[in-house]
Design an enzyme around this catalytic site. Structure first.
Site, mmCIF file in Angstrom:
data_model
loop_
_atom_site.group_PDB
_atom_site.id
_atom_site.type_symbol
_atom_site.label_atom_id
_atom_site.label_comp_id
_atom_site.label_asym_id
_atom_site.label_seq_id
_atom_site.Cartn_x
_atom_site.Cartn_y
_atom_site.Cartn_z
ATOM 1 N N ASN A 163 47.207 35.327 52.150
ATOM 2 C CA ASN A 163 46.397 34.675 53.332
ATOM 3 C C ASN A 163 45.958 33.153 52.767
ATOM 4 O OD1 ASN A 163 44.676 33.823 55.159
ATOM 5 N ND2 ASN A 163 43.195 35.230 54.711
ATOM 6 N N LYS A 184 44.613 30.817 54.323
ATOM 7 C CA LYS A 184 43.609 30.283 54.835
ATOM 8 C C LYS A 184 43.839 28.716 55.113
ATOM 9 C CE LYS A 184 40.679 33.659 52.476
ATOM 10 N NZ LYS A 184 39.357 33.847 52.336
ATOM 11 N N HIS A 238 39.598 38.837 60.665
ATOM 12 C CA HIS A 238 39.307 38.431 59.317
ATOM 13 C C HIS A 238 37.911 38.240 59.331
ATOM 14 C CE1 HIS A 238 38.885 36.185 55.728
ATOM 15 N NE2 HIS A 238 39.633 36.708 55.337
ATOM 16 N N GLU A 244 36.109 36.112 58.424
ATOM 17 C CA GLU A 244 35.653 34.475 58.580
ATOM 18 C C GLU A 244 36.034 34.177 60.051
ATOM 19 O OE1 GLU A 244 38.482 32.878 55.568
ATOM 20 O OE2 GLU A 244 37.418 33.757 54.034
ATOM 21 N N GLU A 300 38.416 44.702 53.384
ATOM 22 C CA GLU A 300 37.898 43.549 52.976
ATOM 23 C C GLU A 300 36.427 43.253 52.686
ATOM 24 O OE1 GLU A 300 41.469 40.268 52.645
ATOM 25 O OE2 GLU A 300 40.120 39.612 54.208
ATOM 26 N N GLY A 340 36.318 35.606 48.050
ATOM 27 C CA GLY A 340 36.182 34.274 47.515
ATOM 28 C C GLY A 340 35.028 34.226 46.319
ATOM 29 N N SER A 398 39.089 39.221 46.321
ATOM 30 C CA SER A 398 39.196 38.637 45.127
ATOM 31 C C SER A 398 40.252 39.430 43.988
ATOM 32 C CB SER A 398 37.626 38.595 44.107
ATOM 33 O OG SER A 398 36.974 37.577 44.736
HETATM 34 P P1 PGA Z 1 40.280 36.094 48.203
HETATM 35 O O1 PGA Z 1 40.431 36.261 49.792
HETATM 36 O O2 PGA Z 1 41.396 36.871 47.828
HETATM 37 O O3 PGA Z 1 40.338 34.617 48.100
HETATM 38 O O4 PGA Z 1 38.864 36.653 47.828
HETATM 39 C C1 PGA Z 1 40.859 37.465 50.520
HETATM 40 C C2 PGA Z 1 40.686 37.016 51.893
HETATM 41 O O5 PGA Z 1 39.874 36.793 52.676
HETATM 42 O O6 PGA Z 1 41.803 37.573 52.561
#
Ligand code: PGA
Length: 246
Positions: free
Chosen positions: A9, A11, A93, A95, A164, A170, A208
Protein backbone atom coordinates in the site's frame (compact mmCIF):
# COMPACT_ATOMS: atom_id res chain seq x y z
CA UNK A 1 -4.92 -24.33 1.64
CA UNK A 2 -5.02 -20.58 1.20
CA UNK A 3 -2.33 -19.10 -1.01
CA UNK A 4 -0.59 -16.29 0.81
CA UNK A 5 -0.94 -12.71 -0.43
CA UNK A 6 1.34 -9.72 0.14
CA UNK A 7 0.03 -6.31 -0.90
CA UNK A 8 2.00 -3.09 -0.94
CA UNK A 9 0.00 0.00 0.00
CA UNK A 10 2.01 2.91 -1.32
CA UNK A 11 -0.38 5.46 0.22
CA UNK A 12 0.34 8.97 -1.14
CA UNK A 13 3.95 8.27 -2.02
CA UNK A 14 5.84 7.83 -5.25
CA UNK A 15 6.72 9.61 -8.46
CA UNK A 16 6.88 8.37 -12.04
CA UNK A 17 10.65 7.93 -11.83
CA UNK A 18 10.67 6.32 -8.38
CA UNK A 19 7.81 3.98 -9.28
CA UNK A 20 9.53 2.78 -12.44
CA UNK A 21 12.62 1.92 -10.42
CA UNK A 22 10.68 0.19 -7.64
CA UNK A 23 8.54 -1.85 -10.03
CA UNK A 24 11.55 -2.89 -12.11
CA UNK A 25 13.30 -4.11 -8.97
CA UNK A 26 10.21 -6.08 -7.90
CA UNK A 27 9.77 -7.62 -11.32
CA UNK A 28 13.43 -8.67 -11.25
CA UNK A 29 12.95 -10.32 -7.84
CA UNK A 30 10.27 -12.69 -9.13
CA UNK A 31 9.07 -15.37 -8.91
CA UNK A 32 7.50 -15.23 -5.46
CA UNK A 33 5.91 -18.18 -3.72
CA UNK A 34 2.97 -15.99 -2.69
CA UNK A 35 0.63 -13.74 -4.65
CA UNK A 36 2.03 -10.20 -4.70
CA UNK A 37 0.30 -6.93 -5.55
CA UNK A 38 0.86 -3.19 -5.29
CA UNK A 39 -1.92 -0.69 -4.58
CA UNK A 40 -0.77 2.61 -6.01
CA UNK A 41 -2.14 6.17 -6.18
CA UNK A 42 -4.80 6.34 -8.91
CA UNK A 43 -2.85 8.62 -11.18
CA UNK A 44 -0.10 6.00 -11.46
CA UNK A 45 -2.32 3.01 -12.21
CA UNK A 46 -1.98 3.26 -16.01
CA UNK A 47 1.82 3.28 -15.94
CA UNK A 48 1.91 0.58 -13.27
CA UNK A 49 -0.33 -1.61 -15.42
CA UNK A 50 1.89 -1.06 -18.44
CA UNK A 51 5.02 -1.90 -16.52
CA UNK A 52 3.64 -4.99 -14.76
CA UNK A 53 1.65 -6.38 -17.71
CA UNK A 54 2.69 -9.94 -18.38
CA UNK A 55 4.23 -10.38 -14.93
CA UNK A 56 2.56 -12.24 -12.08
CA UNK A 57 2.58 -9.14 -9.87
CA UNK A 58 -0.92 -7.67 -9.67
CA UNK A 59 -1.90 -4.05 -9.14
CA UNK A 60 -4.79 -2.21 -7.61
CA UNK A 61 -6.18 0.98 -6.13
CA UNK A 62 -6.28 2.32 -2.57
CA UNK A 63 -9.96 3.26 -2.69
CA UNK A 64 -12.95 3.05 -5.02
CA UNK A 65 -16.20 4.98 -5.32
CA UNK A 66 -19.38 3.38 -4.00
CA UNK A 67 -21.14 4.82 -7.06
CA UNK A 68 -21.10 3.27 -10.53
CA UNK A 69 -20.83 6.64 -12.32
CA UNK A 70 -22.17 10.16 -12.20
CA UNK A 71 -21.60 13.63 -10.77
CA UNK A 72 -19.13 12.68 -8.05
CA UNK A 73 -16.20 15.05 -8.52
CA UNK A 74 -12.90 13.49 -7.56
CA UNK A 75 -14.18 9.94 -7.36
CA UNK A 76 -12.95 6.96 -9.39
CA UNK A 77 -15.31 4.13 -10.26
CA UNK A 78 -14.71 0.39 -10.15
CA UNK A 79 -15.37 0.22 -13.91
CA UNK A 80 -12.51 2.67 -14.48
CA UNK A 81 -10.18 0.62 -12.30
CA UNK A 82 -11.24 -2.57 -14.07
CA UNK A 83 -10.44 -1.00 -17.42
CA UNK A 84 -6.86 -0.62 -16.21
CA UNK A 85 -6.65 -4.21 -15.05
CA UNK A 86 -6.83 -3.57 -11.32
CA UNK A 87 -7.27 -6.85 -9.46
CA UNK A 88 -7.65 -5.29 -6.00
CA UNK A 89 -9.04 -2.19 -4.32
CA UNK A 90 -8.36 -1.39 -0.69
CA UNK A 91 -11.55 -0.21 1.04
CA UNK A 92 -12.05 1.14 4.53
CA UNK A 93 -8.42 1.81 5.33
CA UNK A 94 -8.26 3.46 8.74
CA UNK A 95 -6.85 6.62 7.16
CA UNK A 96 -10.01 6.85 5.01
CA UNK A 97 -12.24 6.11 7.99
CA UNK A 98 -10.42 8.72 10.10
CA UNK A 99 -9.65 11.56 7.68
CA UNK A 100 -12.59 11.13 5.34
CA UNK A 101 -15.20 10.05 7.87
CA UNK A 102 -15.97 6.80 6.03
CA UNK A 103 -18.67 4.84 7.81
CA UNK A 104 -19.06 1.06 8.00
CA UNK A 105 -21.99 1.37 5.58
CA UNK A 106 -19.95 3.34 3.04
CA UNK A 107 -17.08 0.85 3.26
CA UNK A 108 -19.55 -1.98 2.65
CA UNK A 109 -20.98 -0.15 -0.38
CA UNK A 110 -17.47 0.31 -1.77
CA UNK A 111 -16.75 -3.39 -1.34
CA UNK A 112 -19.96 -4.14 -3.25
CA UNK A 113 -19.04 -1.71 -6.02
CA UNK A 114 -15.62 -3.31 -6.44
CA UNK A 115 -16.99 -6.85 -6.59
CA UNK A 116 -19.59 -5.80 -9.15
CA UNK A 117 -16.64 -5.20 -11.49
CA UNK A 118 -14.76 -8.33 -10.47
CA UNK A 119 -12.25 -6.35 -8.41
CA UNK A 120 -11.37 -7.99 -5.10
CA UNK A 121 -11.95 -5.59 -2.22
CA UNK A 122 -9.32 -5.65 0.51
CA UNK A 123 -11.52 -4.68 3.44
CA UNK A 124 -9.57 -3.09 6.29
CA UNK A 125 -10.69 -3.36 9.90
CA UNK A 126 -8.91 -2.41 13.10
CA UNK A 127 -9.21 -0.82 16.49
CA UNK A 128 -7.61 2.34 17.87
CA UNK A 129 -5.35 2.22 20.91
CA UNK A 130 -8.13 3.64 23.09
CA UNK A 131 -10.47 0.91 21.88
CA UNK A 132 -7.89 -1.80 22.58
CA UNK A 133 -7.12 -0.41 26.01
CA UNK A 134 -10.86 -0.26 26.68
CA UNK A 135 -11.23 -3.95 25.85
CA UNK A 136 -13.31 -3.21 22.76
CA UNK A 137 -11.10 -4.70 20.03
CA UNK A 138 -13.42 -7.60 19.24
CA UNK A 139 -16.55 -5.42 19.31
CA UNK A 140 -15.03 -2.90 16.92
CA UNK A 141 -13.57 -5.28 14.33
CA UNK A 142 -16.63 -7.53 14.25
CA UNK A 143 -18.87 -4.48 13.80
CA UNK A 144 -16.70 -3.26 10.91
CA UNK A 145 -16.56 -6.68 9.23
CA UNK A 146 -20.20 -7.42 9.99
CA UNK A 147 -21.36 -4.45 7.92
CA UNK A 148 -19.49 -5.79 4.90
CA UNK A 149 -20.66 -9.38 5.37
CA UNK A 150 -24.26 -8.16 5.59
CA UNK A 151 -23.93 -6.18 2.36
CA UNK A 152 -22.10 -8.87 0.38
CA UNK A 153 -24.04 -11.93 1.48
CA UNK A 154 -22.72 -15.07 -0.18
CA UNK A 155 -20.17 -13.00 -2.06
CA UNK A 156 -18.39 -12.22 1.21
CA UNK A 157 -16.26 -15.25 0.43
CA UNK A 158 -14.72 -13.31 -2.46
CA UNK A 159 -13.20 -10.51 -0.41
CA UNK A 160 -9.82 -10.22 1.27
CA UNK A 161 -9.83 -8.88 4.83
CA UNK A 162 -6.94 -6.92 6.34
CA UNK A 163 -6.69 -6.59 10.10
CA UNK A 164 -4.80 -3.38 10.76
CA UNK A 165 -4.71 -2.20 14.35
CA UNK A 166 -4.63 1.60 14.04
CA UNK A 167 -2.01 1.86 16.79
CA UNK A 168 0.38 -0.26 14.73
CA UNK A 169 0.12 1.63 11.43
CA UNK A 170 3.23 3.63 10.61
CA UNK A 171 4.27 3.62 14.26
CA UNK A 172 6.91 0.92 14.20
CA UNK A 173 4.88 -0.76 16.93
CA UNK A 174 3.61 -3.99 15.44
CA UNK A 175 1.09 -6.34 17.01
CA UNK A 176 2.76 -9.47 18.30
CA UNK A 177 2.04 -12.59 16.26
CA UNK A 178 -0.18 -13.85 19.11
CA UNK A 179 -2.12 -10.56 19.33
CA UNK A 180 -2.69 -10.55 15.59
CA UNK A 181 -3.61 -14.25 15.43
CA UNK A 182 -6.16 -13.80 18.23
CA UNK A 183 -8.03 -11.15 16.24
CA UNK A 184 -7.70 -13.12 12.99
CA UNK A 185 -9.28 -16.12 14.69
CA UNK A 186 -12.22 -13.94 15.75
CA UNK A 187 -12.65 -12.66 12.19
CA UNK A 188 -12.41 -16.17 10.74
CA UNK A 189 -15.07 -17.39 13.17
CA UNK A 190 -17.31 -14.47 12.24
CA UNK A 191 -17.00 -15.32 8.54
CA UNK A 192 -17.72 -18.95 9.31
CA UNK A 193 -20.78 -18.08 11.38
CA UNK A 194 -22.07 -15.95 8.52
CA UNK A 195 -21.95 -18.95 6.21
CA UNK A 196 -19.31 -17.42 3.96
CA UNK A 197 -16.81 -19.94 2.70
CA UNK A 198 -14.53 -18.66 5.41
CA UNK A 199 -11.91 -21.31 4.90
CA UNK A 200 -10.93 -19.66 1.64
CA UNK A 201 -11.00 -15.98 2.68
CA UNK A 202 -7.54 -14.56 3.01
CA UNK A 203 -6.96 -12.55 6.18
CA UNK A 204 -3.98 -10.20 5.94
CA UNK A 205 -2.24 -8.50 8.82
CA UNK A 206 -1.10 -4.89 8.42
CA UNK A 207 0.67 -2.44 10.70
CA UNK A 208 4.46 -2.01 10.76
CA UNK A 209 5.21 -5.28 8.99
CA UNK A 210 8.93 -5.23 8.26
CA UNK A 211 11.58 -7.56 6.90
CA UNK A 212 12.46 -8.68 10.41
CA UNK A 213 8.98 -9.55 11.71
CA UNK A 214 7.20 -10.85 8.61
CA UNK A 215 8.21 -14.51 8.96
CA UNK A 216 6.80 -14.91 12.47
CA UNK A 217 3.57 -13.05 11.62
CA UNK A 218 2.97 -15.03 8.43
CA UNK A 219 3.59 -18.29 10.32
CA UNK A 220 0.40 -17.89 12.36
CA UNK A 221 -2.43 -20.20 11.27
CA UNK A 222 -4.97 -17.50 10.36
CA UNK A 223 -2.56 -14.90 8.95
CA UNK A 224 -2.53 -15.34 5.20
CA UNK A 225 -0.12 -12.55 4.31
CA UNK A 226 0.23 -8.82 4.82
CA UNK A 227 -0.81 -5.33 3.81
CA UNK A 228 2.45 -3.43 3.83
CA UNK A 229 2.73 0.37 3.99
CA UNK A 230 6.10 2.02 4.56
CA UNK A 231 8.18 -1.08 3.87
CA UNK A 232 6.54 -1.57 0.46
CA UNK A 233 8.30 1.54 -0.84
CA UNK A 234 11.73 -0.04 -0.43
CA UNK A 235 12.30 -2.69 -3.08
CA UNK A 236 14.81 -4.74 -1.10
CA UNK A 237 12.75 -4.82 2.08
CA UNK A 238 9.45 -5.48 0.29
CA UNK A 239 11.12 -8.36 -1.56
CA UNK A 240 12.20 -9.90 1.74
CA UNK A 241 8.62 -9.58 3.05
CA UNK A 242 7.19 -11.14 -0.13
CA UNK A 243 9.62 -14.03 0.22
CA UNK A 244 8.60 -14.49 3.87
CA UNK A 245 5.13 -15.51 2.64
CA UNK A 246 5.06 -19.11 1.49
P1 PGA B 1 2.59 0.48 7.69
O1 PGA B 1 1.15 0.71 7.04
O2 PGA B 1 3.11 -0.84 7.17
O3 PGA B 1 3.42 1.65 7.22
O4 PGA B 1 2.42 0.45 9.17
C1 PGA B 1 0.26 -0.35 6.81
C2 PGA B 1 -1.01 0.18 6.19
O5 PGA B 1 -1.48 1.25 6.61
O6 PGA B 1 -1.59 -0.46 5.29
Amino acid sequence: MRRKLVVGNWKMHGSRAANAELLAALAAARPFAADVAVCVPCVFIGETAAQLAGSDIAWGAQDVSAHAQGAYTGEVSAAMLAEYGCRYAIVGHSERRQYHAESDALVAAKAQAALARAITPIVCVGETLAERDGGRTETVVTRQLGAVIAALGARAAQMVVAYEPVWAIGTGRTATPDQAQAVHAVLRAQLQAAGADAAGVRLLYGGSVKADNAVELFAMPDIDGGLIGGASLKAAEFTVICNAAR
